[in-house]
Design a protein around this motif. Structure first.
Motif, PDB file in Angstrom:
ATOM      1  N   PHE A   1      80.665 -13.705  23.061  1.00 19.38           N
ATOM      2  CA  PHE A   1      79.365 -13.560  23.719  1.00 19.38           C
ATOM      3  C   PHE A   1      78.291 -14.341  22.968  1.00 19.38           C
ATOM      4  CE2 PHE A   1      75.360 -11.007  23.828  1.00 19.38           C
ATOM      5  CZ  PHE A   1      75.010 -11.254  25.151  1.00 19.38           C
ATOM      6  N   ALA A   2      78.236 -14.154  21.646  1.00 19.77           N
ATOM      7  CA  ALA A   2      77.216 -14.842  20.851  1.00 19.77           C
ATOM      8  C   ALA A   2      77.446 -16.349  20.832  1.00 19.77           C
ATOM      9  CB  ALA A   2      77.215 -14.289  19.424  1.00 19.77           C
ATOM     10  N   TYR A   3      78.717 -16.764  20.770  1.00 20.69           N
ATOM     11  CA  TYR A   3      79.062 -18.182  20.661  1.00 20.69           C
ATOM     12  C   TYR A   3      78.866 -18.922  21.989  1.00 20.69           C
ATOM     13  CZ  TYR A   3      81.899 -22.315  19.473  1.00 20.69           C
ATOM     14  OH  TYR A   3      82.352 -23.605  19.249  1.00 20.69           O
ATOM     15  N   GLU A   4      79.340 -18.316  23.084  1.00 20.41           N
ATOM     16  CA  GLU A   4      79.318 -18.996  24.377  1.00 20.41           C
ATOM     17  C   GLU A   4      78.041 -18.722  25.177  1.00 20.41           C
ATOM     18  OE1 GLU A   4      82.831 -18.178  26.624  1.00 20.41           O
ATOM     19  OE2 GLU A   4      84.161 -19.186  25.202  1.00 20.41           O
ATOM     20  N   LYS A   5      77.562 -17.491  25.180  1.00 24.37           N
ATOM     21  CA  LYS A   5      76.404 -17.126  25.996  1.00 24.37           C
ATOM     22  C   LYS A   5      75.086 -17.415  25.273  1.00 24.37           C
ATOM     23  CE  LYS A   5      73.654 -14.875  28.893  1.00 24.37           C
ATOM     24  NZ  LYS A   5      73.243 -15.456  30.195  1.00 24.37           N
ATOM     25  N   LEU A   6      75.008 -17.043  23.991  1.00 25.11           N
ATOM     26  CA  LEU A   6      73.747 -17.165  23.265  1.00 25.11           C
ATOM     27  C   LEU A   6      73.635 -18.460  22.467  1.00 25.11           C
ATOM     28  CD1 LEU A   6      73.386 -13.491  21.939  1.00 25.11           C
ATOM     29  CD2 LEU A   6      72.677 -14.449  24.141  1.00 25.11           C
ATOM     30  N   ASN A   7      74.724 -19.244  22.440  1.00 24.58           N
ATOM     31  CA  ASN A   7      74.752 -20.535  21.722  1.00 24.58           C
ATOM     32  C   ASN A   7      74.492 -20.389  20.220  1.00 24.58           C
ATOM     33  OD1 ASN A   7      75.218 -21.938  24.156  1.00 24.58           O
ATOM     34  ND2 ASN A   7      73.022 -22.018  24.588  1.00 24.58           N
ATOM     35  N   ILE A   8      75.008 -19.307  19.641  1.00 27.55           N
ATOM     36  CA  ILE A   8      74.947 -19.100  18.199  1.00 27.55           C
ATOM     37  C   ILE A   8      76.206 -19.686  17.579  1.00 27.55           C
ATOM     38  CG2 ILE A   8      74.896 -17.323  16.381  1.00 27.55           C
ATOM     39  CD1 ILE A   8      73.331 -15.540  18.340  1.00 27.55           C
ATOM     40  N   GLY A   9      76.109 -20.303  16.403  1.00 24.97           N
ATOM     41  CA  GLY A   9      77.256 -20.932  15.760  1.00 24.97           C
ATOM     42  C   GLY A   9      78.396 -19.963  15.499  1.00 24.97           C
ATOM     43  N   LEU A  10      79.623 -20.499  15.308  1.00 26.38           N
ATOM     44  CA  LEU A  10      80.813 -19.668  15.153  1.00 26.38           C
ATOM     45  C   LEU A  10      80.711 -18.737  13.949  1.00 26.38           C
ATOM     46  CD1 LEU A  10      83.651 -18.867  16.024  1.00 26.38           C
ATOM     47  CD2 LEU A  10      84.537 -20.788  14.675  1.00 26.38           C
ATOM     48  N   PHE A  11      80.299 -19.271  12.805  1.00 28.13           N
ATOM     49  CA  PHE A  11      80.218 -18.431  11.606  1.00 28.13           C
ATOM     50  C   PHE A  11      79.186 -17.319  11.777  1.00 28.13           C
ATOM     51  CE2 PHE A  11      78.212 -17.446   7.490  1.00 28.13           C
ATOM     52  CZ  PHE A  11      79.318 -16.890   6.846  1.00 28.13           C
ATOM     53  N   LEU A  12      78.000 -17.664  12.290  1.00 27.26           N
ATOM     54  CA  LEU A  12      76.968 -16.655  12.503  1.00 27.26           C
ATOM     55  C   LEU A  12      77.388 -15.645  13.572  1.00 27.26           C
ATOM     56  CD1 LEU A  12      73.635 -18.702  12.312  1.00 27.26           C
ATOM     57  CD2 LEU A  12      74.642 -17.205  10.582  1.00 27.26           C
TER      58      LEU A  12
END
Length: 408
Positions: free
Chosen positions: A245-256
């Motif tokens: 969700f964070a990586y694909e929807k919110l465009n947050i980096g993988l580590f974060l």
């Protein structure tokens, strides 16, 4: 002299809790690694989101198959031997898992590993039940259950970066060897309480089948178990799809994105201790009302998640992930206490196994269903709103359970 003996016994109880906690942490570190590593495993094996959801579902399918037999085994042979057996089962299985190259053998081995994972709960719960008096058990169980969220957080914090650098196979192999080592060390270090040794002959009054029927007739236990089914499914939906969700929807980096899972599991760790303390001190050991509060909090946070727009900042996600973890990842200690306290003490292992068997089906069904919702709708919003809906159901079940207990 008696006070010195009592102090020594109390010290020994917390020492033994430390060994139970160690095993619980490393079992979760290995078994729950499927959630943070799901993205990398999915990319390696070209899996859909629903298939990624099958990985934790397979783990908990294994758990559902073994929970009642493991509960009986815990009642029969005690925690010490079972702790080593489950560490070997899970450790060896997940070590072999790193040699798989397709979905079906991967799922089969995960199910076998789930047998070891599932046995950890009756084994460790039994230890807490016999080492601690009722007035301290909520706190002790919360600390022990904190091992699950702490181990899961370790997997996201340590295994995900290691897997991103070396690959998920070497990272998981090293974690499996660590679990095997801990299982052997615990076998030689953990002690069974004297009370447990004395109580071992009359394991369960009457036949196992008759006692199992009595558990099924215990309506509060059944309602708590169904509530746990929904909460457990929601917990694993969060664990499996928060990074995606964070990586694909919110465009947050993988580590974060991975650290958000860590944050939610830290929240779960606080919840497992905090809810136990709240139950013991504010509600005089009443567990069900705490489950009601947890369900309401989880439903509200999930609704907030559903409304988050693309580009929501990492810093805004931190308190949201924490509160979500406090609720759906923090309920387990309360659940385990309620389960063992709704039955006679000598049936604690079987009752735990029964309740975990029921609860496991939430994790078997939940993540693939959440993934299917994503695949069909292409929207995380519908997935999180689904979680809100089922939390309302948990709230209703909690009200019903309290009403039943008041009539007793």
């Amino acid at each position: 002299m008696p006070s010195i003996q009592k102090k020594f016994s109390s010290h020994l109880s917390w020492q033994m809790l430390g060994w139970l906690l160690l095993v619980q942490i490393l079992v979760a570190f290995v078994g729950r690694s499927l959630a943070p590593l799901g993205l990398l495993i999915g990319e390696d094996l070209s899996l859909t989101k629903a298939e990624i959801g099958m990985l934790p579902a397979a783990l908990f399918l294994g758990q559902s198959l073994v929970s009642m037999p493991a509960g009986l085994l815990a009642d029969k042979i005690g925690s010490r031997k079972l702790l080593m057996l489950l560490a070997v089962c899970l450790g060896v299985s997940f070590f072999l898992l790193t040699f798989t190259a397709s979905l079906i053998p991967l799922l089969i081995i995960v199910v076998i590993g789930g047998i070891g994972y599932g046995a950890s709960h009756p084994a460790t719960n039994r230890g807490v039940m016999y080492w601690f008096p009722a007035e301290k058990r909520g706190t002790a169980m919360g600390i022990k259950q904190m091992g699950v969220t702490f181990g899961s957080a370790m997997a996201a914090l340590l295994l995900l970066p290691a897997a991103d650098y070396w690959g998920w196979r070497p990272a998981l192999s090293m974690a499996s060897v660590l679990l095997l080592t801990a299982g052997i060390v615990t076998y030689f270090s953990y002690k069974e309480p004297k009370e447990k040794k004395q109580a071992r002959k009359p394991i369960i009054n009457g036949s196992t089948l008759r006692n199992l029927k009595n558990l099924v007739k215990n309506k509060p236990l059944v309602l708590v178990s169904v509530s746990a089914l929904i909460l457990s499914g929601s917990q694993m939906m969060l664990n499996t799809y928060l990074v995606l969700f964070a990586y694909e929807k919110l465009n947050i980096g993988l580590f974060l994105s991975g650290t958000l899972l860590v944050v939610s599991e830290i929240g779960g760790s606080f919840g497992r201790i905090g809810w136990g303390v709240i139950s013991d001190r504010l509600f005089n050991g009443e567990r069900i009302i705490v489950l009601l509060i947890i369900s309401l909090l989880a439903g509200w946070v999930s609704a907030v998640m559903a409304m988050l727009p693309t580009g929501t900042s990492y810093w805004m996600m931190i308190p949201i992930a924490f509160l979500f973890g406090v609720s759906v990842s923090g309920f387990n200690g309360i659940w385990m206490n309620a389960t063992t306290e709704l039955v006679p003490r000598e049936q604690a292992g079987l009752a735990t196994g029964f309740s975990i068997t029921v609860g496991s089906w939430g994790v078997i069904i939940g993540p693939p269903l959440f993934g299917l919702i994503l695949d069909v709708t292409g929207s995380f919003k519908m997935g999180w709103l689904f979680v809100t809906l089922i939390m309302i159901i948990v709230a209703y079940l909690s009200f019903s359970t309290m009403a039943l207990l008041q009539k007793r």
